[in-house]
Motif scaffolding. Structure first.
Motif, mmCIF file in Angstrom:
data_model
loop_
_atom_site.group_PDB
_atom_site.id
_atom_site.type_symbol
_atom_site.label_atom_id
_atom_site.label_comp_id
_atom_site.label_asym_id
_atom_site.label_seq_id
_atom_site.Cartn_x
_atom_site.Cartn_y
_atom_site.Cartn_z
ATOM 1 N N GLU A 1 1.179 0.333 10.780
ATOM 2 C CA GLU A 1 2.303 0.527 9.877
ATOM 3 C C GLU A 1 2.090 -0.136 8.517
ATOM 4 O O GLU A 1 1.302 -1.062 8.373
ATOM 5 C CB GLU A 1 3.575 -0.040 10.508
ATOM 6 N N ASP A 2 2.829 0.386 7.537
ATOM 7 C CA ASP A 2 2.844 -0.233 6.216
ATOM 8 C C ASP A 2 3.756 -1.456 6.241
ATOM 9 O O ASP A 2 4.702 -1.531 7.026
ATOM 10 C CB ASP A 2 3.345 0.762 5.166
ATOM 11 N N GLU B 1 -5.240 -1.477 -2.171
ATOM 12 C CA GLU B 1 -4.889 -1.590 -0.754
ATOM 13 C C GLU B 1 -5.153 -3.007 -0.271
ATOM 14 O O GLU B 1 -6.144 -3.631 -0.627
ATOM 15 C CB GLU B 1 -5.696 -0.592 0.075
ATOM 16 N N ARG C 1 -5.642 1.518 11.752
ATOM 17 C CA ARG C 1 -4.600 1.239 10.777
ATOM 18 C C ARG C 1 -3.231 1.580 11.347
ATOM 19 O O ARG C 1 -3.014 2.644 11.899
ATOM 20 C CB ARG C 1 -4.852 2.011 9.494
ATOM 21 N N ARG D 1 -0.931 -0.288 -1.399
ATOM 22 C CA ARG D 1 -0.629 -0.061 0.019
ATOM 23 C C ARG D 1 -0.968 -1.322 0.795
ATOM 24 O O ARG D 1 -2.068 -1.870 0.678
ATOM 25 C CB ARG D 1 -1.404 1.132 0.558
ATOM 26 N N ARG E 1 -1.192 -2.688 4.577
ATOM 27 C CA ARG E 1 -1.248 -2.150 5.936
ATOM 28 C C ARG E 1 -1.750 -3.177 6.937
ATOM 29 O O ARG E 1 -2.617 -3.995 6.623
ATOM 30 C CB ARG E 1 -2.174 -0.935 5.987
#
Length: 264
Positions: free
Chosen positions: A76-77, A104, A74, A63, A65
């Motif tokens: 958007e991706d 991540e 946090r 992920r 981010r």
């Protein structure tokens, strides 16, 4: 006797299995790495910090981010393509041989904007124009021909008389060249205050310098590369790290010319 051997064999198998699990757990030791990206090779990025370079493996389940605000909320991706050189990131994952496999990757949205600005204008840090291949309006590969730094009061973007004199001098140097040139303007701020405010302040400082060069020093708008506002963010491979807060409150102006024009 046979029963004893069977029990012993079962214990050995269990011990071996326990060692295998322990070894697997050791191989998958949790790892956190923070630093500045120096290379993106698609499925792998290289992160540099005080300990050296670290190879970070990206997978389909990694992920990526961005965060915003003082509390690092946090957002958007992002795709792996946004992990560009110059971006400061924090990685959570597991040790995987000599590298780290990332679960991540987190970074500040403001840092991504800064890294993009640098990539668009300087392709590197403020003091490395001479080392980077950037083509702007067919000028060709740019190399440094001059540099000046102007400093600001705490929280201010107002130019001092000394700053104006320095800008007048580098503008005169540029006008005296018999070849095409460009100016790279990079604003900074000290660590006082939050990162977002520092980025805005460094942007105002960079724009104040550009306005002065345009309006008072005779430099036309087409002579500027995309300005960069670093705020108080660290810079990869920075050869001119501010030694104190006063040194950080600055704008660096680099005069660059075509490499071909400097060849004998």
């Amino acid at each position: 006797m046979t029963r004893t051997r069977n029990v012993f064999a079962a214990l050995m198998v269990a011990a071996a299995a326990s060692c295998a699990v322990a070894g697997a757990a050791l191989a998958q030791e949790p790892r956190e790495v923070g630093g500045v990206i120096t290379a993106n090779e698609g499925s792998t990025v290289v992160i540099r910090n005080a300990e050296g370079d670290h190879r970070v493996n990206l997978t389909s389940s990694t992920r990526i981010r961005g965060t915003t605000g003082v509390l690092n909320v946090r957002g958007e991706d992002h795709p792996a393509a946004d992990l560009i050189p110059g971006l400061t990131v924090s990685v959570e994952g597991v040790q995987d041989g000599a590298g780290v496999t990332a679960a991540e990757v987190i970074f500040k949205e403001g840092d991504l904007r800064t890294a993009r600005a640098i990539a668009g204008g300087l392709v590197g840090t403020e003091a490395r124009v001479a080392e980077n291949a950037e083509r702007i309006d067919n000028v060709g590969q740019l190399v440094q021909a001059g540099r000046t730094k102007v400093f600001f009061a705490l929280g201010s973007s107002a130019l001092t008389d000394e700053a104006k004199a320095s800008l007048d001098a580098i503008a005169a140097q540029a006008r005296g060249l018999n070849t095409a040139y460009r100016f790279a303007v990079v604003g900074r701020a000290d660590p006082t205050g939050n990162a977002a405010a520092n980025e805005r302040l460094s942007q105002r400082r960079a724009q104040a310098v550009i306005r002065y060069l345009e309006r008072s020093a005779g430099i036309t708008p087409d002579k500027f590369l995309l300005p960069a506002a670093l705020g108080s963010a660290p810079v990869a491979h920075d050869p001119d790290v501010p030694q104190n807060d006063a040194e950080a409150r600055r704008v660096t102006v680099t005069l660059a010319v075509s490499a071909s024009a400097r060849r004998p």
